[in-house]
Every structure is written in C-alpha cells, then in structure tokens.
Design a protein around this motif. Structure first.
Motif, PDB file in Angstrom:
ATOM      1  N   MET A 194       0.759  -1.226  -0.332  1.00 43.92           N
ATOM      2  CA  MET A 194       0.257  -0.033  -0.320  1.00 43.92           C
ATOM      3  C   MET A 194       1.081   0.984   0.006  1.00 43.92           C
ATOM      4  N   LEU A 195       1.899   1.625   0.709  1.00 42.50           N
ATOM      5  CA  LEU A 195       2.757   2.631   0.905  1.00 42.50           C
ATOM      6  C   LEU A 195       3.542   2.633  -0.718  1.00 42.50           C
ATOM      7  N   LYS A 196       3.720   1.451  -1.070  1.00 44.58           N
ATOM      8  CA  LYS A 196       4.605   1.479  -3.104  1.00 44.58           C
ATOM      9  C   LYS A 196       3.361   2.112  -3.668  1.00 44.58           C
ATOM     10  N   ASP A 197       2.022   1.619  -3.706  1.00 51.05           N
ATOM     11  CA  ASP A 197       1.442   2.445  -4.659  1.00 51.05           C
ATOM     12  C   ASP A 197       0.820   3.503  -4.199  1.00 51.05           C
ATOM     13  N   GLN A 198       0.794   4.262  -2.971  1.00 47.01           N
ATOM     14  CA  GLN A 198       0.523   5.717  -2.483  1.00 47.01           C
ATOM     15  C   GLN A 198       2.018   6.100  -2.967  1.00 47.01           C
ATOM     16  N   ARG A 199       3.210   6.298  -2.239  1.00 48.21           N
ATOM     17  CA  ARG A 199       3.934   6.279  -3.149  1.00 48.21           C
ATOM     18  C   ARG A 199       4.089   6.771  -4.969  1.00 48.21           C
ATOM     19  N   ASN A 200       3.518   5.742  -6.078  1.00 43.49           N
ATOM     20  CA  ASN A 200       4.059   6.084  -7.342  1.00 43.49           C
ATOM     21  C   ASN A 200       2.094   6.580  -7.225  1.00 43.49           C
ATOM     22  N   HIS A 201       1.564   6.887  -6.887  1.00 46.06           N
ATOM     23  CA  HIS A 201       0.006   8.367  -7.283  1.00 46.06           C
ATOM     24  C   HIS A 201      -0.121   8.846  -6.649  1.00 46.06           C
ATOM     25  N   GLY A 202       1.275   9.364  -6.236  1.00 44.39           N
ATOM     26  CA  GLY A 202       1.664  10.185  -5.004  1.00 44.39           C
ATOM     27  C   GLY A 202       0.385  11.534  -4.012  1.00 44.39           C
ATOM     28  N   GLN A 203       0.030  10.140  -2.941  1.00 48.45           N
ATOM     29  CA  GLN A 203      -0.921   9.658  -1.858  1.00 48.45           C
ATOM     30  C   GLN A 203      -0.680   9.822  -1.179  1.00 48.45           C
ATOM     31  N   ASP A 204      -0.861  10.608  -0.254  1.00 51.09           N
ATOM     32  CA  ASP A 204      -0.221  10.295   1.821  1.00 51.09           C
ATOM     33  C   ASP A 204      -1.314   9.695   2.464  1.00 51.09           C
ATOM     34  N   GLY A 205      -2.541   9.319   1.989  1.00 47.38           N
ATOM     35  CA  GLY A 205      -3.661   8.300   2.990  1.00 47.38           C
ATOM     36  C   GLY A 205      -4.466   8.984   3.765  1.00 47.38           C
ATOM     37  N   ASN A 206      -4.487   8.860   4.603  1.00 49.66           N
ATOM     38  CA  ASN A 206      -5.767   9.160   5.382  1.00 49.66           C
ATOM     39  C   ASN A 206      -5.892  10.690   6.327  1.00 49.66           C
ATOM     40  N   HIS A 207      -6.928  11.093   6.866  1.00 50.49           N
ATOM     41  CA  HIS A 207      -6.548  12.448   7.439  1.00 50.49           C
ATOM     42  C   HIS A 207      -6.957  12.418   8.650  1.00 50.49           C
ATOM     43  N   CYS A 208      -7.185  12.661   9.563  1.00 46.50           N
ATOM     44  CA  CYS A 208      -7.850  12.817  10.848  1.00 46.50           C
ATOM     45  C   CYS A 208      -9.165  14.036  10.874  1.00 46.50           C
TER      46      CYS A 208
END
Length: 208
Positions: A194-208
């Motif tokens: 998941m971290l690799k996919d986020q890095r490839n797509h320029g995402q930084d995941g969830n926010h509170c």
C-alpha cells in the motif's frame, strides 16, 4: 550500496497479568519468517514505560529512517488480530510498570487530538481476511489509552504517519505465537504494498 528498506517491528515486555507478552512472542516469530529479501527487518522489545517509549522512539526513527514502523501489543479482550487505524494524544492516566503516568496525561504537548495512519487498515483487513492463515483480522479506532495507544500516537507523530499498530490476543486464547507471527507477516507485507502504491500515485493516505 545497500538498497534494502528498513522496517521496524516492536513488541512489549510483560506487564500485569501478561506474564508472557504475546506481542513480543509474535514479533519473535515474525523475525524468523522475515519480510522478504528486499526488506531489512529490525525487531525491538519495548518497556511498558511512558518515559522509555518517549526516549526510544525518536532514536529509532532518526537512526534507521525506516520505511515503516509497526508496533504490536497484546489485548486481553481481543479475539482477532486487530489493526488500529489511529492514535490518540490525551487520556493517559493508567500507571505503567514503574508506577508512573505523564503529568499532562498526553503524548505530545500541543499535538493534534488524533493522528491517522497513512495506511488504510480497512483495505489491509479485507485482503488478509481472504488469505488462508486461519487467523481473523479486524479494524479498530481505539487502541486503549495505555502504552499501546501512547506508543502508536508518538510514532505516528514522529514518522509522518508511516506507522501501524497491531493488537494480538493472548497466546493460547485461539492462536499460537507461530500463528500470530504469520498473521503479522501477511498484514505488514500488504501495508508495504500500500505504501508503494501511494508513493507511485502521489497519495499520502488518511487524515483525521
């Protein structure tokens, strides 16, 4: 040149009724299994002490610059391997193994009330629950306001949310240390994907 990424996985020492802490037993089993040739796996046993956690975690993040840190704790109420989505800053009034709790009852002065992991634990949970490990996974948003939650929040804060926390049930309740080690391996490998996919797509995941 060493191009391996470092993943740190921690378990806790014994405390209270947990004379053998299932979290550390599970982490030791994970160490035997590894996370593949591309990952340098580093395991650490953490004291059940607020001050020790506050001193140890900054040094781990600074020294090793890990791709991911996964903390593992035991929950006497757990019947499944529980993936915690977030850590909380306030409400720490339970005494640790040194009969101490923070005067402020918080992890980080003036830190946000809640920090979410960049990893979507619901997605990880769905994937690993389709495996044939014989271990059930679930997701939680309350790690309990003791050393588990305190450790998770502190690490999320220090590591820009590249952190996870996993609660395991006590040994013998349903699973052996080997079962829990395999469960940790499966979950962490999915987290790394998941971290690799986020890095490839320029995402930084969830926010509170």
């Amino acid at each position: 040149m060493d191009t391996k990424k470092t993943v740190i996985v921690t378990g806790f020492e014994p405390f209270g009724e947990h004379k053998v802490n299932a979290s550390w037993s599970a982490v030791q089993e994970l160490e035997k299994l590894g996370l593949g040739e591309d990952i340098h796996l580093l395991v650490k046993e953490i004291p059940v002490e607020y001050k020790a956690v506050s001193e140890l975690l900054p040094s781990l993040w600074k020294q090793y610059k890990p791709e991911l840190v996964v903390h593992v704790g035991v929950s006497g109420m757990a019947t499944s391997v529980t993936l915690e989505q977030c850590g909380h800053n306030h409400g720490y009034n339970r005494l640790d193994n040194c009969n101490f709790c923070p005067y402020s009852q918080c992890c980080i002065d003036q830190g946000p009330d809640c920090i979410m992991s960049v990893i979507d634990m619901d997605s990880v949970c769905k994937i690993v629950n389709t495996s044939r490990l014989g271990v059930a996974f679930s997701v939680s948003k309350d790690a309990g306001r003791y050393l588990c939650d305190y450790t998770y929040y502190t690490s999320l804060y220090l590591g820009n949310r590249r952190c996870a926390f996993v609660h395991v049930p006590p040994l013998g309740k349903r699973h052996t240390a080997g079962d829990l080690g395999r469960a940790l391996q499966a979950a962490i490998l999915e987290m790394l994907k998941m971290l690799k996919d986020q890095r490839n797509h320029g995402q930084d995941g969830n926010h509170c």
